[in-house]
Design a protein around this motif. Sequence first.
Motif, PDB file in Angstrom:
ATOM      1  N   LEU A   1      43.073  63.332  34.946  1.00  0.00           N
ATOM      2  CA  LEU A   1      41.810  63.122  35.662  1.00  0.00           C
ATOM      3  C   LEU A   1      40.975  61.997  35.066  1.00  0.00           C
ATOM      4  O   LEU A   1      40.266  61.296  35.795  1.00  0.00           O
ATOM      5  N   GLU A   2      41.069  61.785  33.779  1.00  0.00           N
ATOM      6  CA  GLU A   2      40.329  60.686  33.151  1.00  0.00           C
ATOM      7  C   GLU A   2      40.824  59.343  33.684  1.00  0.00           C
ATOM      8  O   GLU A   2      40.037  58.451  33.984  1.00  0.00           O
ATOM      9  N   GLU A   3      42.125  59.215  33.817  1.00  0.00           N
ATOM     10  CA  GLU A   3      42.697  57.976  34.354  1.00  0.00           C
ATOM     11  C   GLU A   3      42.292  57.788  35.821  1.00  0.00           C
ATOM     12  O   GLU A   3      41.998  56.682  36.258  1.00  0.00           O
ATOM     13  N   LEU A   4      42.257  58.877  36.580  1.00  0.00           N
ATOM     14  CA  LEU A   4      41.802  58.799  37.974  1.00  0.00           C
ATOM     15  C   LEU A   4      40.348  58.352  38.023  1.00  0.00           C
ATOM     16  O   LEU A   4      39.985  57.485  38.822  1.00  0.00           O
ATOM     17  N   GLU A   5      39.519  58.916  37.166  1.00  0.00           N
ATOM     18  CA  GLU A   5      38.104  58.538  37.131  1.00  0.00           C
ATOM     19  C   GLU A   5      37.944  57.062  36.779  1.00  0.00           C
ATOM     20  O   GLU A   5      37.146  56.352  37.393  1.00  0.00           O
ATOM     21  N   ASN A   6      38.705  56.583  35.806  1.00  0.00           N
ATOM     22  CA  ASN A   6      38.656  55.162  35.444  1.00  0.00           C
ATOM     23  C   ASN A   6      39.076  54.277  36.613  1.00  0.00           C
ATOM     24  O   ASN A   6      38.463  53.231  36.872  1.00  0.00           O
TER      25      ASN A   6
ATOM     26  N   SER B   1      33.348  49.261  41.171  1.00  0.00           N
ATOM     27  CA  SER B   1      32.706  48.097  40.549  1.00  0.00           C
ATOM     28  C   SER B   1      33.267  46.767  41.045  1.00  0.00           C
ATOM     29  O   SER B   1      32.754  45.712  40.691  1.00  0.00           O
ATOM     30  N   GLY B   2      34.344  46.821  41.836  1.00  0.00           N
ATOM     31  CA  GLY B   2      34.977  45.587  42.300  1.00  0.00           C
ATOM     32  C   GLY B   2      35.931  44.993  41.281  1.00  0.00           C
ATOM     33  O   GLY B   2      36.405  43.877  41.443  1.00  0.00           O
ATOM     34  N   GLY B   3      36.218  45.740  40.222  1.00  0.00           N
ATOM     35  CA  GLY B   3      37.045  45.253  39.139  1.00  0.00           C
ATOM     36  C   GLY B   3      38.498  44.992  39.493  1.00  0.00           C
ATOM     37  O   GLY B   3      39.207  44.356  38.732  1.00  0.00           O
TER      38      GLY B   3
END
Length: 83
Positions: A11-16, A23-25
């Motif tokens: 889930l942390e990777e999904l959130e990132n 952010s358009g990153g």
Amino acid sequence: MKFDESVIDNLEELENFLRLVESGGLGLKNAAGVALATNNADGRHFVAVLDDKHQLLLGRWVTEEVYENGKDLVRNGPKKKLH
């Protein structure tokens, strides 16, 4: 349309990933939404970045656990902001 073959397995990777989209990153043009989906051909789950016409701009595979437990995160967006 681009499909990234790497798998989001927590889930942390999904959130990132969601923060990068917001952010358009990732440099995606016309990104309008994000959804969890299932590939009709093989049943694999993925997170989809969609444009304003609901066309797939980018997809990333997710594990079954992320698919089941990440629905609220995708629906409500990430809580932390990028620094």
